[in-house]
Enzyme design. Structure first.
Site, PDB file in Angstrom:
ATOM      1  N   HIS A 224      13.193  -4.687 -18.372  1.00  0.00           N
ATOM      2  CA  HIS A 224      12.920  -3.347 -17.841  1.00  0.00           C
ATOM      3  C   HIS A 224      14.211  -2.793 -17.225  1.00  0.00           C
ATOM      4  O   HIS A 224      14.343  -2.649 -16.025  1.00  0.00           O
ATOM      5  CB  HIS A 224      11.809  -3.454 -16.803  1.00  0.00           C
ATOM      6  CG  HIS A 224      11.337  -2.142 -16.267  1.00  0.00           C
ATOM      7  ND1 HIS A 224      10.956  -1.089 -17.069  1.00  0.00           N
ATOM      8  CD2 HIS A 224      11.154  -1.713 -14.988  1.00  0.00           C
ATOM      9  CE1 HIS A 224      10.575  -0.083 -16.305  1.00  0.00           C
ATOM     10  NE2 HIS A 224      10.689  -0.423 -15.054  1.00  0.00           N
TER      11      HIS A 224
ATOM     12  N   THR B 209       2.886   3.104  -5.432  1.00  0.00           N
ATOM     13  CA  THR B 209       2.274   2.494  -6.617  1.00  0.00           C
ATOM     14  C   THR B 209       1.001   1.725  -6.263  1.00  0.00           C
ATOM     15  O   THR B 209       0.030   1.754  -7.018  1.00  0.00           O
ATOM     16  CB  THR B 209       3.255   1.528  -7.323  1.00  0.00           C
ATOM     17  OG1 THR B 209       3.680   0.542  -6.381  1.00  0.00           O
ATOM     18  CG2 THR B 209       4.455   2.251  -7.886  1.00  0.00           C
ATOM     19  N   GLY B 210       1.015   1.061  -5.096  1.00  0.00           N
ATOM     20  CA  GLY B 210      -0.152   0.264  -4.710  1.00  0.00           C
ATOM     21  C   GLY B 210      -1.389   1.128  -4.510  1.00  0.00           C
ATOM     22  O   GLY B 210      -2.472   0.827  -5.029  1.00  0.00           O
TER      23      GLY B 210
ATOM     24  N   SER C 167       0.841  -1.211   0.000  1.00  0.00           N
ATOM     25  CA  SER C 167       0.000   0.000   0.000  1.00  0.00           C
ATOM     26  C   SER C 167       0.872   1.256   0.000  1.00  0.00           C
ATOM     27  O   SER C 167       0.581   2.240   0.668  1.00  0.00           O
ATOM     28  CB  SER C 167      -0.944   0.004   1.199  1.00  0.00           C
ATOM     29  OG  SER C 167      -0.192   0.138   2.394  1.00  0.00           O
TER      30      SER C 167
HETATM   31  N1  LIG Z   1       7.796  -2.502 -13.051  1.00  0.00           N
HETATM   32  C1  LIG Z   1       7.677  -1.198 -13.060  1.00  0.00           C
HETATM   33  O1  LIG Z   1       7.481  -0.607 -14.116  1.00  0.00           O
HETATM   34  C2  LIG Z   1       7.711  -0.423 -11.781  1.00  0.00           C
HETATM   35  C3  LIG Z   1       7.270   0.900 -11.725  1.00  0.00           C
HETATM   36  C4  LIG Z   1       7.262   1.556 -10.510  1.00  0.00           C
HETATM   37  C5  LIG Z   1       7.688   0.910  -9.353  1.00  0.00           C
HETATM   38  N2  LIG Z   1       8.132  -0.363  -9.429  1.00  0.00           N
HETATM   39  C6  LIG Z   1       8.560  -1.099  -8.240  1.00  0.00           C
HETATM   40  O2  LIG Z   1       7.420  -1.346  -7.422  1.00  0.00           O
HETATM   41  C7  LIG Z   1       7.834  -1.503  -6.066  1.00  0.00           C
HETATM   42  C8  LIG Z   1       6.965  -0.633  -5.165  1.00  0.00           C
HETATM   43  O3  LIG Z   1       7.204   0.730  -5.426  1.00  0.00           O
HETATM   44  P1  LIG Z   1       6.475   1.845  -4.526  1.00  0.00           P
HETATM   45  O4  LIG Z   1       6.868   3.152  -5.064  1.00  0.00           O
HETATM   46  O5  LIG Z   1       5.044   1.521  -4.353  1.00  0.00           O
HETATM   47  O6  LIG Z   1       7.215   1.592  -3.125  1.00  0.00           O
HETATM   48  P2  LIG Z   1       6.712   2.017  -1.674  1.00  0.00           P
HETATM   49  O7  LIG Z   1       7.880   1.922  -0.771  1.00  0.00           O
HETATM   50  O8  LIG Z   1       5.951   3.293  -1.739  1.00  0.00           O
HETATM   51  O9  LIG Z   1       5.665   0.857  -1.288  1.00  0.00           O
HETATM   52  C9  LIG Z   1       6.024  -0.467  -1.094  1.00  0.00           C
HETATM   53  C10 LIG Z   1       5.074  -1.033  -0.040  1.00  0.00           C
HETATM   54  O10 LIG Z   1       5.327  -2.432   0.071  1.00  0.00           O
HETATM   55  C11 LIG Z   1       5.089  -2.772   1.416  1.00  0.00           C
HETATM   56  N3  LIG Z   1       5.662  -4.066   1.746  1.00  0.00           N
HETATM   57  C12 LIG Z   1       6.955  -4.384   2.002  1.00  0.00           C
HETATM   58  N4  LIG Z   1       7.049  -5.692   2.306  1.00  0.00           N
HETATM   59  C13 LIG Z   1       5.796  -6.206   2.211  1.00  0.00           C
HETATM   60  C14 LIG Z   1       5.249  -7.509   2.429  1.00  0.00           C
HETATM   61  N5  LIG Z   1       6.017  -8.546   2.779  1.00  0.00           N
HETATM   62  N6  LIG Z   1       3.921  -7.653   2.275  1.00  0.00           N
HETATM   63  C15 LIG Z   1       3.121  -6.627   1.906  1.00  0.00           C
HETATM   64  N7  LIG Z   1       3.589  -5.382   1.718  1.00  0.00           N
HETATM   65  C16 LIG Z   1       4.916  -5.181   1.868  1.00  0.00           C
HETATM   66  C17 LIG Z   1       5.725  -1.617   2.193  1.00  0.00           C
HETATM   67  O11 LIG Z   1       5.246  -1.593   3.552  1.00  0.00           O
HETATM   68  C18 LIG Z   1       5.268  -0.434   1.373  1.00  0.00           C
HETATM   69  O12 LIG Z   1       4.027   0.081   1.832  1.00  0.00           O
HETATM   70  C19 LIG Z   1       9.337  -1.188  -6.055  1.00  0.00           C
HETATM   71  O13 LIG Z   1      10.078  -2.374  -6.103  1.00  0.00           O
HETATM   72  C20 LIG Z   1       9.528  -0.378  -7.350  1.00  0.00           C
HETATM   73  O14 LIG Z   1      10.846  -0.464  -7.813  1.00  0.00           O
HETATM   74  C21 LIG Z   1       8.155  -1.040 -10.618  1.00  0.00           C
HETATM   75  O1  LIG Z   2      12.909   3.181 -12.143  1.00  0.00           O
HETATM   76  C1  LIG Z   2      12.445   2.597 -11.151  1.00  0.00           C
HETATM   77  O2  LIG Z   2      13.173   2.213 -10.216  1.00  0.00           O
HETATM   78  C2  LIG Z   2      10.965   2.382 -11.015  1.00  0.00           C
HETATM   79  C3  LIG Z   2      10.323   1.868 -12.258  1.00  0.00           C
HETATM   80  O3  LIG Z   2      10.935   0.689 -12.711  1.00  0.00           O
HETATM   81  C4  LIG Z   2      10.270   2.904 -13.355  1.00  0.00           C
HETATM   82  O4  LIG Z   2      10.688   2.606 -14.480  1.00  0.00           O
HETATM   83  O5  LIG Z   2       9.756   4.011 -13.096  1.00  0.00           O
END
Ligand SMILES: NC(=O)c1ccc[n+]([C@@H]2O[C@H](COP(=O)([O-])OP(=O)(O)OC[C@H]3O[C@@H](n4cnc5c(N)ncnc54)[C@H](O)[C@@H]3O)[C@@H](O)[C@H]2O)c1
Ligand SMILES: O=C(O)C[C@H](O)C(=O)O
EC number: 1.1.1.37
Length: 312
Positions: free
Chosen positions: A180, A16-17, A13
Site C-alpha cells: 500500500h 476511520t474507526g 475511535s
Molecule cells: N490501510 C489503509 O488503507 C488506510 C486507510 C485510511 C487510514 N489508514 C490509517 O489508519 C490509521 C487511523 O486513521 P484515522 O484517520 O482513523 O486516524 P485518527 O487520528 O482519526 O484516529 C486514530 C485514533 O486512534 C486512537 N489511538 C491512538 N493510540 C491508541 C491506542 N494505543 N489504543 C487505542 N486507540 C488509540 C487515537 O486516540 C485516535 O482516536 C492511520 O494510521 C491511517 O494512516 C489506513
Molecule cells: O494515504 C493515507 O495516508 C491513508 C490511506 O493509506 C489511504 O490510502 O487513504
C-alpha cells in the site's frame, strides 16, 4: 439469554474507526465495541451513543458501545485495528512506522488477552508492516491476521475508470497487487468494464494516468483534507471484508496476506488476491504475471520489506 449476534470490536475511535463502526452496524453485521485510549473514553462513549441513536431512524439493530476497557471486547468474533496516527500533507505512510508499531504491540496484546481465537483486520499505516507487527504480537494463525489496502486501492481505480468512461461503478472491476504505497501495482490486464478489457476502451496513455492517480490516491485525499487522511472509502473497504468473513462468503478480494513462497516472497505481508471467508484468508490466488508486472511487484515488495526490516 446469550446473544447470537456477532461481536465486532473496532480499536481506535478516530475518523476511520467511527466511520467503520457505523457502516458495520448499519449493515447489521454484529454488535460493535468501539475502543480508544483512556483520555478518549468520554468522546468514544459519546460517539457510540450518537450512532446508537441513529439506529431507530435508519432501522438497524446493533448494539454499539464505547469504552477504553478491553474487557468489553471479550470474545470478539472480529477485531479491526485503526488505532494510531495518520499522516498529514508532506508525510509518507512510512513516517508513521515507529509510533504506530508501538501502538500495534500494545493493542494486540490487549485484544488477544480477551479474544484468543479472533480474526484481526489491520488498517493502521504503514499497513503492510503494521499487519506483520500484529501477526507477530498476536500469536494468531496467519490466515486470521489480515491487512486492508487492496479493496481501497482497487475502489479508487474503479472510481476513476467509471468517471472516465461515464459508466456505472458497478460494472468496473479492477485488480491491485503489492504494498500500500506509491509503487503498488494496478493490473490493467485483469481489469474490465462489463467484461470488456479496459485496454479496448481507454487509450494506453490515459490508462497510465489513471494508474498513477490510483497509486497516489491516498496522498491526493491527504492534501485535500489538510489534517488527516481518507476515511469513508477505507471504512467501506473494511466493511466489505468484515462481511465476507462473518458471513463466510468466500469472496475474492485483495488482502494483505502473510506470504510463504507465494509470488516468490517469504516471510512478508503483501497485497495479493485472496478468498475471504469464515476462516479469514482461505486461499491466496496466484496469477501468471508478465516480466514487467513481476518487476513492478518486486519493487513494491522491496519497499514493504525495508519497512518490515525496521521492525525486526
Ligand atoms: N490501510 C489503509 O488503507 C488506510 C486507510 C485510511 C487510514 N489508514 C490509517 O489508519 C490509521 C487511523 O486513521 P484515522 O484517520 O482513523 O486516524 P485518527 O487520528 O482519526 O484516529 C486514530 C485514533 O486512534 C486512537 N489511538 C491512538 N493510540 C491508541 C491506542 N494505543 N489504543 C487505542 N486507540 C488509540 C487515537 O486516540 C485516535 O482516536 C492511520 O494510521 C491511517 O494512516 C489506513
Ligand atoms: O494515504 C493515507 O495516508 C491513508 C490511506 O493509506 C489511504 O490510502 O487513504
Amino acid at each position: 439469554m446469550v446473544s447470537v449476534r456477532k461481536k465486532i470490536s473496532v480499536i481506535g475511535s478516530g475518523f476511520t474507526g467511527t466511520t467503520t463502526a457505523l457502516m458495520v452496524a448499519q449493515k447489521e453485521l454484529g454488535d460493535v465495541v468501539l475502543v480508544d485510549i483512556l483520555d478518549m473514553e468520554d468522546p468514544t462513549k459519546g460517539k457510540a451513543l450518537d450512532m446508537a441513536e441513529a439506529a431507530p431512524v435508519q432501522g438497524f439493530d446493533a448494539k454499539i458501545t464505547g469504552t477504553s476497557d478491553y474487557a468489553d471486547t471479550k470474545d470478539s468474533d472480529l477485531v479491526i485495528i485503526t488505532a494510531g496516527i495518520a499522516r498529514k500533507p508532506g508525510m509518507t505512510r512510512e513516517d508513521l512506522v515507529n509510533t504506530n508499531a508501538k501502538i500495534m504491540n500494545a493493542v494486540t496484546k490487549e485484544i488477544v488477552k480477551y479474544s484468543e481465537n479472533t480474526t484481526i483486520i489491520v488498517l493502521t499505516n504503514p499497513v503492510d508492516a503494521m499487519t506483520y507487527s500484529v501477526y507477530k504480537a498476536s500469536g494468531l494463525p496467519k490466515e486470521r491476521v489480515i491487512g486492508q489496502s487492496g479493496v481501497l486501492d482497487t475502489a479508487r481505480f474503479r472510481a476513476f475508470v467509471a468517471e472516465e468512461l461515464n459508466i456505472s461503478v458497478k460494472d468496473i472491476t479492477g485488480f491491485v497487487l503489492g504494498g500500500h504505497g506509491d509503487d503498488m501495482v494496478p493490473l490493467i490486464r485483469y481489469s474490465y468494464a462489463g467484461g470488456i478489457p479496459l485496454e479496448k476502451l481507454i487509450s494506453k496513455d490515459r490508462l497510465e494516468e489513471i494508474v498513477e492517480r490510483t497509486r497516489t490516491g491516498g496522498g491526493e485525499i491527504v492534501n485535500l483534507l489538510g489534517n488527516g487522511s481518507a476515511y469513508y472509502a477505507p471504512a467501506a473497504s473494511l466493511t466489505v471484508m468484515v462481511e465476507a468473513i462473518l458471513k463466510d462468503q468466500r469472496r475474492i478480494l485483495p488482502s494483505i496476506a502473510y506470504l510463504e513462497g507465494e509470488y516468490g516472497y517469504d516471510g512478508i505481508y503483501l497485497g495479493v488476491p485472496t478468498v475471504l471467508g469464515g476462516s479469514g484468508i482461505e486461499e491466496i490466488i496466484e496469477l501468471d504475471l508478465t516480466d514487467e508486472e513481476i518487476q513492478q511487484l518486486d519493487k513494491s515488495a522491496e519497499s514493504v520489506k525495508k519497512v518490515i526490516d525496521i521492525l525486526k
